[in-house]
Design an enzyme around this catalytic site. Structure first.
Site, mmCIF file in Angstrom:
data_model
loop_
_atom_site.group_PDB
_atom_site.id
_atom_site.type_symbol
_atom_site.label_atom_id
_atom_site.label_comp_id
_atom_site.label_asym_id
_atom_site.label_seq_id
_atom_site.Cartn_x
_atom_site.Cartn_y
_atom_site.Cartn_z
ATOM 1 N N GLY A 24 -2.942 1.235 2.183
ATOM 2 C CA GLY A 24 -3.738 1.495 2.990
ATOM 3 C C GLY A 24 -3.447 2.881 3.775
ATOM 4 N N ARG A 28 1.978 6.228 3.595
ATOM 5 C CA ARG A 28 2.869 5.536 2.459
ATOM 6 C C ARG A 28 2.719 6.172 1.179
ATOM 7 N NH1 ARG A 28 3.547 -0.076 4.168
ATOM 8 N NH2 ARG A 28 5.331 0.714 4.802
ATOM 9 N N ARG A 47 -9.613 14.458 5.753
ATOM 10 C CA ARG A 47 -9.593 13.293 6.985
ATOM 11 C C ARG A 47 -8.159 12.643 6.982
ATOM 12 N NH1 ARG A 47 -14.380 10.049 8.762
ATOM 13 N NH2 ARG A 47 -16.008 11.537 8.181
ATOM 14 N N ARG A 91 -4.302 -1.672 -5.491
ATOM 15 C CA ARG A 91 -3.832 -1.436 -4.328
ATOM 16 C C ARG A 91 -2.526 -2.217 -3.891
ATOM 17 N NH1 ARG A 91 -4.499 -2.459 1.123
ATOM 18 N NH2 ARG A 91 -4.206 -4.993 1.777
ATOM 19 N N SER A 94 -0.515 -4.671 2.753
ATOM 20 C CA SER A 94 0.405 -5.949 3.392
ATOM 21 C C SER A 94 -0.738 -7.082 3.939
ATOM 22 C CB SER A 94 0.967 -5.193 4.875
ATOM 23 O OG SER A 94 -0.164 -4.864 5.629
ATOM 24 N N ASP A 209 3.437 -10.498 8.078
ATOM 25 C CA ASP A 209 3.475 -11.286 9.238
ATOM 26 C C ASP A 209 2.895 -12.899 9.058
ATOM 27 O OD1 ASP A 209 0.896 -9.247 9.135
ATOM 28 O OD2 ASP A 209 0.183 -11.136 10.159
ATOM 29 N N ARG A 222 11.656 -4.650 5.972
ATOM 30 C CA ARG A 222 10.053 -4.387 5.785
ATOM 31 C C ARG A 222 10.266 -3.250 4.642
ATOM 32 N NH1 ARG A 222 9.384 -5.141 11.239
ATOM 33 N NH2 ARG A 222 9.835 -3.028 11.765
HETATM 34 N N1 ADE Z 1 -2.649 -7.361 6.900
HETATM 35 C C1 ADE Z 1 -1.318 -7.392 7.386
HETATM 36 N N2 ADE Z 1 -1.381 -8.688 8.290
HETATM 37 C C2 ADE Z 1 -2.715 -8.874 8.453
HETATM 38 C C3 ADE Z 1 -3.621 -9.676 9.446
HETATM 39 N N3 ADE Z 1 -2.853 -10.580 10.146
HETATM 40 N N4 ADE Z 1 -4.720 -9.642 9.310
HETATM 41 C C4 ADE Z 1 -5.453 -9.045 8.491
HETATM 42 N N5 ADE Z 1 -4.866 -8.090 7.660
HETATM 43 C C5 ADE Z 1 -3.383 -7.814 7.760
#
Ligand code: ADE
Length: 239
Positions: A24, A28, A47, A91, A94, A209, A222
């Site tokens: 994304g 990175r 951009r 892709r 995360s 997360d 990470r």
């Molecule tokens: N990518 C990483 N964590 C996310 C989350 N909590 N919601 C949506 N996309 C994410």
């Protein structure tokens, strides 16, 4: 439409490899090019969405940012597939875990993307709210992970349009009704584009997360887990 496209400032399609890794974050993409690739060129920076081509194990491979969300990856992946002759997009992103079985830093191979999004219906008339990755790419990614000794969990995921919302229980519905094990915001549109254009797409995710087991993580942890995901994708691309 001719090249260069509105969002990719590249006039020569041969500068972009047939396989593109898409994190994304454009920085990175730069990190992957700087760390893993040789003979690197930058083929776009429109951009600040950076795209690079270089060599990994002697094979040409590109890496480019997708930006966040389905409209963004929808634009970039469509232009790569349709105007630049790209065949495979992987892709690497995360995700937030919806299930205790998926721990922070685990690497996930997406088996299907479920979404409330109208992207696939509006763009291509697809009524299904579930889009699938390429079986062939998923098989290769599974083999690449096994070769590298990196554990990989295959799972259905939720592609969401909403990061900040008031409905705190929506995720539970996606977990129980559709068996979504984690959430991200891009795969559904990527898979829909690949299906419509007769191309291949796949998605590897690192859990960053958790909705069920919040954990504190260090920057080093990470980084290592993101390296695992990148190594699997690079291994596939170099074979
Ligand atoms: N990518 C990483 N964590 C996310 C989350 N909590 N919601 C949506 N996309 C994410």
């Amino acid at each position: 439409m001719a090249i260069p496209t509105p969002h990719i400032a590249c006039s020569d399609p041969s500068l972009i490899a047939k396989t593109v890794l898409m994190p994304g974050d454009p920085l990175r993409a730069k990190f992957i090019a700087d760390t893993y690739l040789t003979d690197v060129i930058c083929f776009t920076s429109t951009r600040n969405i950076l795209g690079f081509t270089g060599k990994y194990n002697g094979k040409r491979i590109s890496v480019m940012g997708s930006g966040m969300g389905m409209p963004s990856i929808g634009i970039y992946s469509y232009e790569l597939y349709n105007f630049y002759g790209v065949e495979n997009i992987i892709r690497i992103g995360s995700a937030g875990s919806y299930d205790e079985s998926l721990r922070i830093f685990d690497t996930v191979l997406v088996s299907s993307a479920v979404s409330e999004s109208n992207y696939a219906k509006v763009a291509f008339g697809y009524r299904s709210h579930q889009m699938k990755p390429s079986k062939a790419l998923n098989t290769k990614l599974t083999k690449a992970a096994a070769k590298l000794g990196i554990p990989l969990t295959e799972a259905a995921i939720h592609s969401s349009d909403v990061f900040y919302g008031e409905n705190k229980d929506h995720w539970k519905e996606m977990r129980t009704k559709y068996n979504c094990m984690a959430v991200e915001m891009e795969s559904f549109a990527l898979f829909a584009n690949a299906k419509a254009l007769g191309k291949k797409a796949a998605c590897l995710l690192t859990i960053s997360d958790s909705f069920v087991a919040p954990e504190i993580t260090t920057a080093e942890e990470r980084q290592t887990s993101f390296h695992n995901m990148m190594k699997i994708a690079l291994e596939l691309a170099s074979n």
